[in-house]
Design a protein around this motif. Structure first.
Motif, mmCIF file in Angstrom:
data_model
loop_
_atom_site.group_PDB
_atom_site.id
_atom_site.type_symbol
_atom_site.label_atom_id
_atom_site.label_comp_id
_atom_site.label_asym_id
_atom_site.label_seq_id
_atom_site.Cartn_x
_atom_site.Cartn_y
_atom_site.Cartn_z
ATOM 1 N N PRO A 262 11.592 8.707 5.382
ATOM 2 C CA PRO A 262 11.333 10.049 4.969
ATOM 3 C C PRO A 262 12.275 10.798 4.090
ATOM 4 O O PRO A 262 13.489 10.244 4.254
ATOM 5 C CB PRO A 262 11.119 10.763 6.405
ATOM 6 N N LEU B 288 5.428 17.863 4.109
ATOM 7 C CA LEU B 288 4.880 17.039 5.332
ATOM 8 C C LEU B 288 3.741 16.465 4.968
ATOM 9 O O LEU B 288 3.642 15.181 5.030
ATOM 10 C CB LEU B 288 4.707 17.876 6.444
ATOM 11 N N GLN C 241 4.548 13.457 2.410
ATOM 12 C CA GLN C 241 5.369 12.459 3.176
ATOM 13 C C GLN C 241 4.475 11.816 4.158
ATOM 14 O O GLN C 241 4.532 10.469 4.108
ATOM 15 C CB GLN C 241 6.399 13.058 3.877
ATOM 16 N N THR C 242 3.779 12.390 4.820
ATOM 17 C CA THR C 242 2.921 11.769 5.709
ATOM 18 C C THR C 242 1.853 10.735 5.159
ATOM 19 O O THR C 242 1.481 9.707 5.799
ATOM 20 C CB THR C 242 2.096 12.682 6.808
ATOM 21 N N GLU C 243 1.325 11.069 3.921
ATOM 22 C CA GLU C 243 0.561 10.310 3.264
ATOM 23 C C GLU C 243 1.220 8.894 2.651
ATOM 24 O O GLU C 243 0.753 7.915 2.757
ATOM 25 C CB GLU C 243 -0.387 10.965 2.220
ATOM 26 N N HIS D 210 3.749 7.632 4.040
ATOM 27 C CA HIS D 210 4.152 6.940 5.314
ATOM 28 C C HIS D 210 2.923 5.940 5.632
ATOM 29 O O HIS D 210 3.048 4.802 6.116
ATOM 30 C CB HIS D 210 4.329 7.844 6.497
ATOM 31 N N GLU E 28 0.149 6.967 13.406
ATOM 32 C CA GLU E 28 0.526 7.227 12.311
ATOM 33 C C GLU E 28 1.269 8.721 12.454
ATOM 34 O O GLU E 28 2.485 8.785 11.686
ATOM 35 C CB GLU E 28 -0.502 7.697 11.217
ATOM 36 N N ARG E 29 1.172 9.683 13.325
ATOM 37 C CA ARG E 29 1.907 10.694 13.433
ATOM 38 C C ARG E 29 3.059 10.223 14.073
ATOM 39 O O ARG E 29 4.115 10.906 13.871
ATOM 40 C CB ARG E 29 0.905 11.817 14.344
ATOM 41 N N PHE F 110 5.540 8.230 12.101
ATOM 42 C CA PHE F 110 6.244 9.220 11.131
ATOM 43 C C PHE F 110 7.446 9.889 11.941
ATOM 44 O O PHE F 110 8.627 10.008 11.202
ATOM 45 C CB PHE F 110 5.207 10.092 10.586
ATOM 46 N N GLU F 111 7.208 10.141 13.005
ATOM 47 C CA GLU F 111 8.092 11.114 13.598
ATOM 48 C C GLU F 111 9.343 10.119 14.048
ATOM 49 O O GLU F 111 10.478 10.757 13.980
ATOM 50 C CB GLU F 111 7.687 11.696 14.924
#
Length: 261
Positions: free
Chosen positions: A5, A22, A25-27, A29, A134-135, A138-139
């Protein structure tokens, strides 16, 4: 190369930047090669899993399953994971019921092997776990660069899960206390020392409630579901974490942190 990230800042300034970026970036990831490969394999194969050993026998499935609950570090603890899954959650003697970290109970309950039977064949199950994976992954990627931002990012969903998973206010406070990443956010935001965890649990509960009232003006744990309360919680946590880091750093690092914050 694994997904990295973009985190140009730390502390509360870094949190605000992460909030603005966010979605993109999450997409990115989710579309990264490792994540996309693992989630595709999970969707295609999880319905075949009917026992804990089926899950343990496929490392890619197990990776998604564990990382979906923030438990990726346990991937080689096969006997332990088998016991957590096989015992379920309905008995007070179940392993997950006796562990302070309630993420294990959530993991066991989600798969259902030791409760009412495997949930792996349910129509929405694969997407439920993939979304969590996925969440949480990413974290974890954020945490490799900045662990404080990882814990701040996790707070919203973790608070919601605590509220949903416990019916009484006492149980919710105790569930928060049993979730190590979330507890660390509350402790730092409320100015409680790490040694605080060694005192009697009922005294800890009393202190958390007292500080929630004095600092946030809140009397119940469910009040932290409000966006304003979460914003203040995260801001205080990050400011105090950065101050603690500055106290342990040299003058040059202190000046850099002040510029970033």
């Amino acid at each position: 190369m694994s997904f990295q990230p973009v985190l140009p800042l730390s502390g509360y300034a870094g949190w605000r930047f992460l909030g603005r970026t966010l979605g993109a970036q999450t997409e990115s990831h989710a579309k990264s090669p490792r994540v996309a490969s693992l989630t595709a394999h999970f969707r295609d194969n999880i319905t075949r899993v009917q026992t804990p050993d089926d899950l343990l026998g496929d490392r890619r499935l197990l990776t998604v399953a564990l990382e979906a609950f923030g438990l990726g570090a346990d991937i080689d603890a096969t006997a332990f994971i088998r016991k957590v899954l096989a015992d379920g959650t309905t008995s007070g003697e179940a392993l997950s019921s006796r562990l302070a970290d309630k993420r294990y109970a959530a993991f066991s309950r989600a798969f259902g092997f030791g409760d009412l039977g495997p949930r792996t064949g349910l129509p929405a199950f694969a997407q439920e776990i993939v979304t969590r994976y996925e969440r949480l992954s990413f974290e974890a990627a954020v945490g490799e660069q900045d662990d404080a931002l990882r814990r701040a990012l996790n707070a919203d969903a973790a608070i919601a899960e605590v509220i949903e998973g416990a019916s009484s206010d006492n149980a919710r406070w105790f569930a928060m206390m049993g979730n190590a990443p979330l507890r660390s956010v509350f402790e730092a935001a409320m100015g409680l020392p790490s040694s605080f965890a060694s005192i009697d649990l009922d005294q800890q509960l009393e202190q958390f409630r007292d500080r929630a009232e004095r600092i946030f003006g809140l009397s119940r744990f469910e009040d932290f579901a409000a966006p304003d309360a979460q914003e203040k919680l995260v801001r205080l946590f990050l400011v105090r974490e950065q101050a603690a880091q500055a106290a342990a750093a040299g003058p040059g690092q202190i000046a850099l942190m002040l510029l970033q914050g």
